[in-house]
Design a protein around this motif. Structure first.
Motif, mmCIF file in Angstrom:
data_model
loop_
_atom_site.group_PDB
_atom_site.id
_atom_site.type_symbol
_atom_site.label_atom_id
_atom_site.label_comp_id
_atom_site.label_asym_id
_atom_site.label_seq_id
_atom_site.Cartn_x
_atom_site.Cartn_y
_atom_site.Cartn_z
ATOM 1 N N UNK A 1 0.835 -1.207 0.000
ATOM 2 C CA UNK A 1 0.000 0.000 0.000
ATOM 3 C C UNK A 1 0.866 1.251 0.000
ATOM 4 N N UNK A 2 0.367 2.272 -0.673
ATOM 5 C CA UNK A 2 1.034 3.572 -0.609
ATOM 6 C C UNK A 2 0.624 4.210 0.710
ATOM 7 N N UNK A 3 1.584 4.389 1.606
ATOM 8 C CA UNK A 3 1.283 4.811 2.962
ATOM 9 C C UNK A 3 1.147 6.335 3.048
ATOM 10 N N UNK A 4 2.126 7.006 2.461
ATOM 11 C CA UNK A 4 2.233 8.429 2.726
ATOM 12 C C UNK A 4 2.977 9.077 1.556
ATOM 13 N N UNK A 5 2.535 10.252 1.145
ATOM 14 C CA UNK A 5 3.237 10.984 0.084
ATOM 15 C C UNK A 5 3.631 12.351 0.635
ATOM 16 N N UNK A 6 4.905 12.671 0.541
ATOM 17 C CA UNK A 6 5.357 13.958 1.088
ATOM 18 C C UNK A 6 6.144 14.755 0.061
ATOM 19 N N UNK A 7 5.971 16.053 0.133
ATOM 20 C CA UNK A 7 6.769 16.959 -0.689
ATOM 21 C C UNK A 7 7.874 17.496 0.200
ATOM 22 N N UNK B 1 6.058 3.346 1.086
ATOM 23 C CA UNK B 1 5.269 2.143 0.808
ATOM 24 C C UNK B 1 5.364 1.190 1.995
ATOM 25 N N UNK B 2 4.252 0.543 2.319
ATOM 26 C CA UNK B 2 4.247 -0.451 3.399
ATOM 27 C C UNK B 2 3.640 -1.747 2.870
ATOM 28 N N UNK B 3 4.045 -2.881 3.467
ATOM 29 C CA UNK B 3 3.396 -4.135 3.044
ATOM 30 C C UNK B 3 1.944 -4.173 3.545
ATOM 31 N N UNK C 1 11.207 -6.701 3.415
ATOM 32 C CA UNK C 1 11.181 -7.781 4.402
ATOM 33 C C UNK C 1 12.081 -8.906 3.908
ATOM 34 N N UNK C 2 12.547 -9.700 4.891
ATOM 35 C CA UNK C 2 13.158 -10.961 4.478
ATOM 36 C C UNK C 2 12.202 -12.065 4.879
ATOM 37 N N UNK C 3 12.074 -13.045 4.039
ATOM 38 C CA UNK C 3 11.149 -14.141 4.339
ATOM 39 C C UNK C 3 11.924 -15.456 4.433
ATOM 40 N N UNK C 4 11.308 -16.403 5.083
ATOM 41 C CA UNK C 4 11.956 -17.710 5.226
ATOM 42 C C UNK C 4 11.212 -18.714 4.362
#
Ligand SMILES: [Zn+2]
Length: 422
Positions: free
Chosen positions: A19-25, A38-40, A83-86
């Motif tokens: 998801x697009x979390x936050x947009x900053x100028x 961006x966040x998962x 992230x790292x996944x196993x």
């Protein structure tokens, strides 16, 4: 209703699981830039970058930036902490990030954007227009070309043209390259380009196309360059080998130019020398294309009985050769023309006549292939390629130039999902 940047982003580039979390100028050293955080997606697991299957999370790496397509001309960055996944199969690995390609700091969308612009502008101009570096334009085109080369189809290739090209400065062996074009009427493109113009270069090129392509060739078009003749005879014996018109004309023109230079040297200071002044380009043109004052001067030159005039006549007469329909008439004409040239007492023309006689069979193949291959194909591609190699004075390396050739003339497939950006 107010439009949010997030809404636009979700519409043009939605990544499942993110998801697009936050947009900053922001402003840095007086310059604006946009940061998109961006966040998962909370309820979705990351996917293994090897097998793309969902896997349990392991830990998170520090946040990293990726350059995105500029919005309203403002440099735009994606920020994300991978992230790292196993993975059960692949162990602890970085997750699959859909906008990213390996370690590259540029998003796939931006690489496609830059690569497409780099075909319309020079690489330097592209970098300047979108406030990035030459290096990142280069890397983007490189990725774009590799993507296309891995997916292009080499089917239905019946006619190829082989050519040697000069690039850069100087005449060292490394300043030449061998190129292979497809010259079928339904598709004309660059198939391969490689260093030097030796037998080994062409062998490498044909090997890169693969035995299925080489075995299926019906026509090969090339210059009289010995190295190429040998390799083509050995590797594609089934194909009709045609010496193309463009190169033969080139040889004739070179001979005329040689005669002119030698003669104006001999006549220096004498009144006759005037007839040769500023005639270089007129002499290299086809007679029917010389008009006006230039035509008058050309006629004057022909009346003067200078060797240059006679050489020009020989060159011009040879154009008839290509107009024959019947193989036997063409062959008779070639015989007569070579006779004239050999009796002309003009050494460069005699030399051309000897070469043509030596390659008579290949030359007559032109009539065996008539209607099957286009006369202008090699010349047309050759001209286009020169535009690229000339622009290439800005390319510091051979590799960059080779990539640019595939990029502009290879007709490679492109990643479709990113078409909307330009
Ligand atoms: Zn895996």
């Amino acid at each position: 209703m107010q439009l949010e940047v997030k809404t636009v982003l979700n519409r043009i580039q939605h990544f499942v699981g993110f998801v697009y979390q936050e947009v900053r100028l922001r402003t840095q050293r007086g310059k604006l830039h946009i940061e998109v955080k961006i966040e998962p997606h909370q309820s979705m697991r990351g996917r293994c970058s090897e097998c793309r299957r969902p896997a349990p999370g392991y830990d998170r790496l520090p946040e990293r930036p990726w350059l995105f397509v500029p919005m309203w001309g403002i440099v735009t960055w994606f920020l994300y902490a991978p992230r790292r996944v196993e993975c059960r199969e692949h162990g602890v690995v970085v997750e699959h990030i859909p906008w990213s390609e390996g370690q590259r700091p540029v998003t796939i969308a931006m690489m496609c954007f830059l690569a497409r612009w780099a075909r319309r502008l020079s690489w330097r101009e592209t970098a300047r227009a979108f406030q990035t570096s030459w290096e990142s334009v280069y890397r983007s085109v490189e990725w774009f070309v590799a993507w296309g080369l891995a997916r292009r189809k080499l089917e239905g290739i019946e006619a190829i043209g082989v050519d040697e090209l000069h690039w850069g400065k100087g005449k060292r062996a490394d300043n030449f390259l061998t190129v292979i074009y497809q010259i079928d009427s339904h598709c004309r493109r660059l198939l391969w380009g490689g260093r030097r113009r030796t037998q080994a270069s062409l062998r490498r090129g044909l090997a890169a196309l693969g035995p299925a392509v080489v075995g299926g060739l019906r026509f090969v078009c090339s210059d009289m360059w010995r190295a190429y003749l040998t390799v083509i005879a050995a590797k594609a014996p089934q194909a009709v080998h045609v010496l193309d018109r463009f190169h033969i004309t080139l040889h004739l023109n070179q001979a005329v130019d040689q005669v002119r230079r030698a003669e104006s040297g001999r006549l220096r200071g004498r009144p006759l020398a005037k007839k040769l002044k500023h005639m270089r380009w007129q002499l290299l043109r086809r007679g029917s294309r010389v008009r006006g004052r230039a035509k008058q001067r050309l006629c004057g030159l022909l009346r003067s009985k200078l060797a240059t005039g006679r050489a020009w006549m020989l060159k011009e007469t040879f154009q008839h050769f290509w107009t024959y329909r019947s193989l036997s008439w063409a062959s008779a004409f070639l015989e007569v023309w070579c006779g004239w040239a050999l009796r002309s007492r003009i050494e460069p023309m005699k030399k051309v006549a000897r070469t043509l006689r030596g390659h008579q069979e290949l030359l007559l193949n032109w009539f065996r292939a008539k209607g099957e291959i286009s006369a202008g194909a090699v010349e047309g591609l050759n001209n286009k390629i020169r535009v690229v190699t000339r622009r290439s004075y800005g390319f510091r390396t051979y590799d960059a130039m080779e990539i640019a050739l595939y990029h502009t003339l290879g007709r490679l497939p492109e990643p479709e999902s990113t078409h909307r950006f330009c």
